[in-house]
Structures are given as structure tokens and as C-alpha cells.
Enzyme design. Structure first.
Site, PDB file in Angstrom:
ATOM      1  N   HIS A  62       0.830  -1.223   0.000  1.00 48.07           N
ATOM      2  CA  HIS A  62       0.000   0.000   0.000  1.00 48.07           C
ATOM      3  C   HIS A  62       0.859   1.266   0.000  1.00 48.07           C
ATOM      4  O   HIS A  62       0.358   2.345  -0.308  1.00 48.07           O
ATOM      5  CB  HIS A  62      -1.053  -0.014   1.117  1.00 48.07           C
ATOM      6  CG  HIS A  62      -0.590   0.348   2.492  1.00 48.07           C
ATOM      7  ND1 HIS A  62      -0.307  -0.584   3.462  1.00 48.07           N
ATOM      8  CD2 HIS A  62      -0.395   1.551   3.073  1.00 48.07           C
ATOM      9  CE1 HIS A  62       0.047   0.025   4.572  1.00 48.07           C
ATOM     10  NE2 HIS A  62       0.002   1.324   4.372  1.00 48.07           N
ATOM     11  N   SER A  65       3.788   2.450   8.435  1.00 47.68           N
ATOM     12  CA  SER A  65       3.553   1.455   7.393  1.00 47.68           C
ATOM     13  C   SER A  65       4.831   1.195   6.611  1.00 47.68           C
ATOM     14  O   SER A  65       5.499   2.137   6.178  1.00 47.68           O
ATOM     15  CB  SER A  65       2.474   1.942   6.426  1.00 47.68           C
ATOM     16  OG  SER A  65       1.217   1.791   7.013  1.00 47.68           O
ATOM     17  N   ASP A  75       1.058  -7.604   2.223  1.00 43.46           N
ATOM     18  CA  ASP A  75       1.265  -6.168   2.026  1.00 43.46           C
ATOM     19  C   ASP A  75       2.757  -5.836   1.899  1.00 43.46           C
ATOM     20  O   ASP A  75       3.340  -5.169   2.756  1.00 43.46           O
ATOM     21  CB  ASP A  75       0.616  -5.392   3.181  1.00 43.46           C
ATOM     22  CG  ASP A  75       0.306  -3.961   2.794  1.00 43.46           C
ATOM     23  OD1 ASP A  75       0.849  -3.496   1.776  1.00 43.46           O
ATOM     24  OD2 ASP A  75      -0.468  -3.301   3.509  1.00 43.46           O
TER      25      ASP A  75
HETATM   26  N1  GLU Z   1      -4.885   0.313   6.936  1.00 47.17           N
HETATM   27  C1  GLU Z   1      -3.982   0.694   5.907  1.00 47.17           C
HETATM   28  C2  GLU Z   1      -3.951  -0.341   4.799  1.00 47.17           C
HETATM   29  O1  GLU Z   1      -3.846  -1.519   5.025  1.00 47.17           O
HETATM   30  C3  GLU Z   1      -2.613   1.053   6.327  1.00 47.17           C
HETATM   31  C4  GLU Z   1      -2.340   1.600   7.666  1.00 47.17           C
HETATM   32  C5  GLU Z   1      -2.328   3.096   7.792  1.00 47.17           C
HETATM   33  O2  GLU Z   1      -2.875   3.827   6.970  1.00 47.17           O
HETATM   34  O3  GLU Z   1      -1.780   3.530   8.809  1.00 47.17           O
HETATM   35  O4  GLU Z   1      -3.977   0.038   3.646  1.00 47.17           O
END
Ligand code: GLU
Length: 752
Positions: free
Chosen positions: A106, A682, A243
């Protein structure tokens, strides 16, 4: 309020008596903090520690299981911190001596989309460069930033503030001092510098980063691996998302950062992470180094109450409404979905996060606990005349500023919806640049100095692959309708007049549609060469332009300046009062034997803890690992639970190779840890006790989203992609053998 008040912490100059604390030490707190001169004796998981604080944590880190020299862990030029990099918004790490970088899928999403077309949709099908020559340019503006130095500059910043300066004057003095420090720092070649403030301005640090600006995409698994579970599973456990993705940093043939060019060569980092294909087991020590973006653990009860009672509900409502409008437009132009995928993901991700926060706030009375804390703090201050004279009025002053900040909240929210059109954004940026260029460089608004021109150009370039005029045109109508629900006195008169929506009696929808049609048909800003040409134009050329978006931007310019001045004045007041509040809060915490680490601010931090499951609710226990078979259980064949056939076949064949965790009887896919992280972390490497790569942090669990405001040890869990799943997919499913070897991992399966 567990996030702020945690007993059992010791300070380095121990033992310090109350009298000393109250009399002298409070005046040198900024320096004391900057030195990281304290360490917690317990409660390891909470805390996003500054590298400079790590030597002070040596005993605790060793006791928790770290096998590296804890005294050296904070050294930026050593292993492993020297291998951890920022992508600006995400974290990543070097995993080979050839500048290979691993991060989340991501985090590379924009770059994957940037290189996708309907005919060659690598966002959907994945991408693997067969040779170095096949690696693709990352999205314009991509960076690999290696932190080289962190220097405390509190004294220099504060010395630049005239005695008694308040509001705008204070803001300007601090900003000028920051710009001067940055200009001095950037005399060094190839670096980008910035000044970060800690505790609302109690201390400042100058951060020097090597700025690598030729970044390429090397490998990304298919959407149905990298984004597996989509928005259904996002922020949730149990999770089965691959991911991960790989980039490479390139520099000029002389080894220095250079603009993207075919001449460039892979960057040779001084440090890269060793991969531990054996991973970790339940209970093992883990740590994460990265760039957490923002937490709000020391906000006042009034600020949190506003966030819970108004801001999140209101912003969720408008975001959901906006998503509905975008989806409707996409029904008409389904081929635009690929172009808009990063934007859609971003809105979905933030909105679901905010929804999770509200669930957390329902469960825990953070506001009540903060009010109670503030009364204790007040009583403590008032009990000592010296403290009372310095801090007696600080809470009241801060509350008044908070109330002022909240006054225009509706207007801010809806104006943010109304004016967020890429063409208007581009026109406003270009016009502002023309205005700022008339001033000497150091007097220009940050973001419009010579050092920013490359970034502005890259933003203009990125629009070329992230903008769809047809969808934007349809949604513009919805945006304006949403904004027009504000009472007229809260709206922006110039904007209303330009669009012909001024006056009572509601909006004439037909007229608005005609106006928007004319604007979208009449603009030439949707052409990249035109946007780039405007970067060199002067103010007069803008004034003479008949481009509808430029005319709107020119008309809005005075409004923008007025809003900016108001905002800066308020920020200047905060810069005066918040540090004093934090000073009082820290002194109080010390008096209780507790320490305070700074809120996340996109600077390098380290957090450590363990692999651990948790109870999300009564009678439910979440195991800390998911495994391959979980993918079969979730499989529906329909997005987002539509794993590639080759992956499903490999699971059904029980083909785990050397990547299984014996106690699990399978390959672990994702894992949970107690680490204290937030957005920006991330892509952070998850490290074992020897500092080897065992996973990639990519998310927080639903029940822990509240941790941005309040850390609850029994519930806060980070979610990581397990290194064994990454290696298994690369080896068994995608045949990324070249990269495995580059990382020092011998593939076990035949190349396919
Ligand atoms: N929840 C997000 C995803 O998996 C990433 C985590 C975040 O934005 O801090 O795309």
C-alpha cells in the site's frame, strides 16, 4: 488516562527529589528532553522512542530480549537504523547492498498505479522486473530519504523569538529561524533538511536526510495478494494480506543523488537488513524502526471531546457521502477506477480508521480520564507558589485557544470538500508560486522556495496519471452542493460569486452544471505541458489569463492569504502556550516517577515489544498468527477474497517449503505484536532480537485504533506481514528468485 500517566518509570539523574524538580529542573526541561535523559523501568510496549533515548533504555531492551548492543541501537550510522528509510509518508528499509528497498504494497500503491494501464494493469496482476533494466520509474515525487543526522536546535530557534512575541510575530520568527537553519543545512549536497518540533514547540530538532530521487518499482504482487481482504479486512484481525513490495534507490554514476536518468546506478547503502527466514514465534521480542506520522496523546480533554463528539462524526459523514458520489460517477465511467484507485483507497482507509476510533472512544472514557488528569495537574500546580506563578494560568489559556480553533470547524470541513479539485489545486499552486517568486528566496512561503520547485513540478506531473476529468467534473457538482449546505455567512463569497451560487433561494442546479461544463471544457491546465509552462509565468500573465481555473485561483488568492494569516496567528499563540503546558505536564509526570515521550511527528522512532495475541471482546481470543489455510477459508473467488489460482493451488498442495512455523503447522501469513505504532509506520521493518528482518508492519488492529489518543496495553496490537509469507510468495508463487538471492535467501523452488 493510561497513555499519559504510567507509573513505574525512572529518570536518568535519579534520585531527584520533589524540591529539586519544582525549583530548578523544570526550567531546563527542553534540554533534558532533547538529551533523552530518562528511561522507563517498566511497560516496554508503550512509547515511540527517539534514537537519542535508546541508550537510556539499554537495560530494559536487554531485559526484553534484545541481543544487539542496546547502547548503539540509536546510532543512525550503524546497523540496523542505518538501513531504515523514509518514503515520505511511509517507512521502508534497504535489504541489499544494491539499494533494494522493501516496503508495503500500500506504500508503493501510487507507483504501481502510475505504471498501470487498462492493457497492462500491473495494479491488478502484479509486476516483477526480470532484470534491473526492467525496473520502472516510481510515481513522480517518490523519494528514499536516509536520515543522516538529528541535531537539537531548540536554543537557536527560541533565541530568534523576540521577548514577548505573540501570535503572528511569534509564528513568523520561528518560521524564519527554521528556514535559515534549513538553508544552512542544505549547503551540503544531496540532502534535504527540515526542522521538527516536539511537544508543540518545547524542543526543536534539525533533521538531515540524504534525498534519493530516482526511485524505481521492482516487484509488487497481484492486487489479490497485496491488497487481499480490501476494505472488508482493512484495520482488522484475522488478516491475510501480502502487504509487501520492492523498490530500488538509484543515484548518479558518481554515487550522489541525481534526477531520474538511464545513466543512474543502484545506490550502495552502508547498511542493509539481514533477512531471518525463520521469523519469530509467539512471545518473541520484536521491534520496529520507522517514521510514525502523528499521535495526539497529550491533547486536552476539550480537544479530544471535540474530536469525538464533532470532528470524527462529521468527517465520516462527509467522507461517506463523497465516496458515494465518486462511486456513482464511476458507474458511468468505470474505466476511471484504475486512475483513481489511490485516491479512493486513501479516503476509504481514513474513514474506516475514524470509524474504528469512535468505537474505541465509546468503550473507553478518554475524555473523562483526561478531565480528571487535568484537575490533578491543576491541584499540583496550585499547591506550589513557584509552579503556580509559572503555570497557574496555562490550562485556561490553552483551553481558550482550543475553543478559538474550533470556532470555524464547519467552514473548514466543508471548504476542504469544496475546493479540493486537482485543477483548482494546480492553478492555486502555480499562481502562488508566481506571487512568491517576487520575493527573495528566504522570505517566501515554505513550499514555494527554490528548493521546492522540483517537488511542485513533480506534483504537476503526477496529475497526468492520477486525474480523470470526467469523474472530477461530475463530483465537482456534488462537492459544491455539499459545501452549499453551509449557511451563506460561513461560505466563501468570492467562490460563490464565481460559480454563480451566491444569493438566497438555493442553488440553480442547471446553471451550476453549465458553469462547470464550461470550466472543464475551457481549461488547458489538464495538459501537462501547459501546467509546466505556467511554472515560469509571472503574476501579470495569470491576471490576463482566461483559463477558468486560473481565474478562480486568482480570485481566491486574497481569501487564501487571509485564511493563512488567521491560521498562523493562532498557531503562533499555540507555539507560546502549548510548550508551557507540556513543560508543566512533564514536570508533574516526573514528580510521579513517570516519563513522557513526544507524540509522533514523522521523525524516526523505535518501539519494542512482543509477538502477542489479545482479547478483542469477552470470551474471544485472537491468536497472533494467521496461516495459509486461512486464505482458503476466506476464498470466495470475488474481490477482495480472490487469491490467484497459483497461490491457492500451492496451499492445497501443502507446499510450504522451509517457510512453515512448526507450532502452526503452516506458513504464517500475518502476525500481531504489542508494538506502539501509527500511520507512517507502514512499511517499517519488523526486527527480531538480533535486528534481522522478520516482517513488515502494515496496520493496526480495530480495537487498538484509539491508541493515537490513548495507549491501552491489553488491546493495542500492530499487524505485520510475516517475512515467511513474503518469502514463500516470492519463491513458490511469483518466482521472484533474483530478488531472493539479492537478499541472501536461496530459493527452494524451481524458477517458473
Ligand atoms: N490500513 C492501511 C492499509 O492496510 C494502512 C495503515 C495506515 O494507513 O496507517 O492500507
Amino acid at each position: 488516562m493510561r497513555g499519559v500517566l504510567r507509573p513505574g518509570l525512572a529518570i536518568c539523574a535519579r534520585p531527584l527529589g520533589h524540591a529539586v524538580l519544582r525549583g530548578v529542573v523544570i526550567l531546563t526541561l527542553a534540554a533534558w528532553l532533547a538529551l533523552g535523559c530518562w528511561a522507563p523501568a517498566a511497560s516496554a510496549e508503550e512509547g515511540m522512542w527517539l534514537p537519542s533515548q535508546l541508550p537510556g533504555l539499554a537495560e530494559e531492551l536487554q531485559a526484553a530480549g534484545l541481543e544487539l548492543d542496546a547502547g548503539k541501537l540509536g546510532d543512525l550510522s550503524s546497523y540496523p537504523l542505518g538501513a531504515v528509510v523514509s518514503l515520505g509518508g511511509c517507512t521502508a528499509s534497504f535489504v541489499s547492498d544494491q539499494g533494494l528497498v522493501v516496503t508495503n504494497h500500500h506504500c508503493a500503491y501510487g507507483s504501481i498505479q502510475h505504471n498501470s494501464t487498462p492493457a497492462n494493469n500491473i495494479l491488478e496482476h502484479g509486476f516483477l522486473a526480470q532484470t534491473v533494466a526492467d525496473e520502472l520509474p516510481a510515481a513522480p515525487g517518490s523519494r528514499v530519504l536516509v536520515t543522516l543526522a538529528i541535531e537539537d536546535v531548540t536554543a537557536r530557534i527560541l533565541a530568534a523569538v523576540p521577548a514577548g512575541a505573540r501570535g503572528q510575530e511569534r509564528f513568523d520568527a520561528i518560521e524564519a529561524a527554521e528556514k535559515a537553519l534549513v538553508a544552512e543545512c542544505e549547503q551540503q549536497e544531496g540532502v534535504r533538511c527540515r526542522v521538527s518540533s516536539f511537544h508543540g514547540g518545547l524542543s526543536y530538532q534539525l533533521i538531515t536526510q540524504l534525498e534519493i530521487r530516482d526511485v524505481r518499482l521492482v516487484y509488487a504482487p497481484a492486487r489479490s495478494v497485496g491488497k487481499y481482504g480490501g476494505e472488508v479486512d482493512n484495520w482488522m484481525w484475522p488478516r491475510h494480506t501480502g502487504d509487501f513490495s520492492f523498490l530500488r534507490a538509484y543515484v548518479g554514476p558518481d554515487g550522489r543523488p541525481a534526477d531520474p536518468s538511464p545513466e543512474n546506478v543502484p545506490y550502495r547503502p552502508r547498511h542493509w537488513l539481514r533477512v531471518a527466514p525463520g521469523g519469530v514465534a509467539d512471545g518473541d521480542f520484536v521491534m520496529v524502526a520507522g517514521y510514525p506520522g502523528r499521535t495526539s496523546r497529550y491533547r486536552l480533554a476539550d480537544e479530544v471531546a471535540h474530536t469525538v463528539d464533532w470532528y470524527y462524526p462529521a468527517s465520516i459523514k462527509v467522507s461517506r457521502e463523497l465516496l458515494g458520489h465518486i462511486e456513482r460517477a464511476l458507474e458511468r465511467y468505470p474505466d476511471a477506477r484504475l486512475t483513481l484507485a489511490p485516491m479512493l483507497s486513501g479516503i476509504h482507509n481514513r474513514t474506516k480508521n475514524n470509524e474504528g476510533m469512535l468505537v474505541g472512544f465509546d468503550r473507553t472514557d478518554v475524555v473523562g480520564a483526561k478531565r480528571e488528569f487535568e484537575s490533578r495537574l491543576t491541584a499540583w500546580i496550585n499547591a506550589d507558589p513557584q509552579l503556580a506563578s509559572r503555570y497557574g494560568d496555562v490550562l485556561g489559556e490553552l483551553r481558550a485557544l482550543v475553543a478559538e480553533e474550533q470556532r470555524d470547524r464547519e467552514q473548514e470541513l466543508y471548504w476542504g470538500i469544496a475546493n479540493r479539485w486537482p485543477m483548482l489545486g494546480a492553478a492555486s499552486t502555480l499562481y502562488r508560486l508566481a506571487q512568491e517568486r517576487r520575493k527573495p528566496d528566504l522570505e517566501r512561503e515554505p513550499g514555494f522556495q527554490e528548493r521546492d520547485l522540483r517537488r511542485i513540478r513533480e506534483r504537476m506531473e503526477r496529475i497526468a496519471t492520477s486525474y480523470d476529468a470526467r469523474v472530477d467534473r461530475l463530483v465537482a457538482f456534488d462537492r459544491i452542493k455539499m459545501y452549499a449546505t453551509l449557511p451563506a455567512e460561513q461560505r466563501v463569497a468570492v467562490f460563490d460569486r464565481y460559480l454563480g451560487i451566491a444569493g438566497g433561494g438555493g442553488i440553480d442546479e442547471g446553471a451550476l452544471n453549465l458553469k462547470l461544463d464550461a470550466m472543464y471544457a475551457g481549461t488547458r491546465l489538464d495538459d501537462l505541458a501547459t501546467r509546466l509552462a505556467w511554472m515560469d509565468a509571472d503574476v501579470d500573465a495569470f491576471a490576463a489569463s482566461d483559463d477558468p481555473f486560473i481565474r478562480l485561483a486568482v480570485a481566491l488568492y486574497p481569501v487564501e492569504l487571509e485564511r493563512e494569516a488567521k491560521e498562523e496567528t493562532l498557531r503562533g499563540h499555540f507555539q507560546e502556550v502549548r510548550p508551557r503546558f507540556m513543560e508543566a505536564l512533564i514536570a508533574y509526570q516526573r514528580s510521579q516517577g513517570a516519563a513522557v515521550y513526544p507524540d509522533a511527528n514523522a521523525t524516526l522512532r523505535v518501539t519494542y515489544g512482543n509477538v502477542a495475541g489479545y482479547h478483542p471482546q469477552d470470551a474471544v481470543w485472537y491468536e497472533p498468527f494467521t496461516k495459509l489455510e486461512g486464505l482458503l477459508e476466506k476464498e470466495t473467488g470475488v474481490e477482495p477474497f480472490d487469491s490467484p489460482a497459483a497461490l491457492l493451488d500451492a496451499i492445497r498442495a501443502g507446499d510450504t517449503g522451509p517457510y512453515a512455523l512448526a507450532s502452526l503447522g503452516s506458513v504464517p501469513v500475518n502476525l500481531l505484536s504489542t508494538l506502539d505504532t501509527t500511520g507512517g509506520n507502514s512499511g517499517s521493518p519488523t526486527l527480531n532480537r538480533r535486528g534481522e528482518l522478520v516482517g513488515l508492519l502494515f496496520d493496526g488492529a480495530w480495537e487498538s485504533l484509539l491508541s493515537d489518543y490513548d495507549y491501552e496495553p491489553e488491546r493495542v496490537r500492530s499487524i505485520h506481514a510475516d517475512v515467511r509469507y513474503m518469502l514463500w510468495v516470492m519463491d513458490r508463487v511469483d518466482g521472484a528468485h533474483r530478488l531472493l538471492r539479492e537478499m541472501g535467501v536461496e530459493p527452494r523452488y524451481a524458477a517458473r
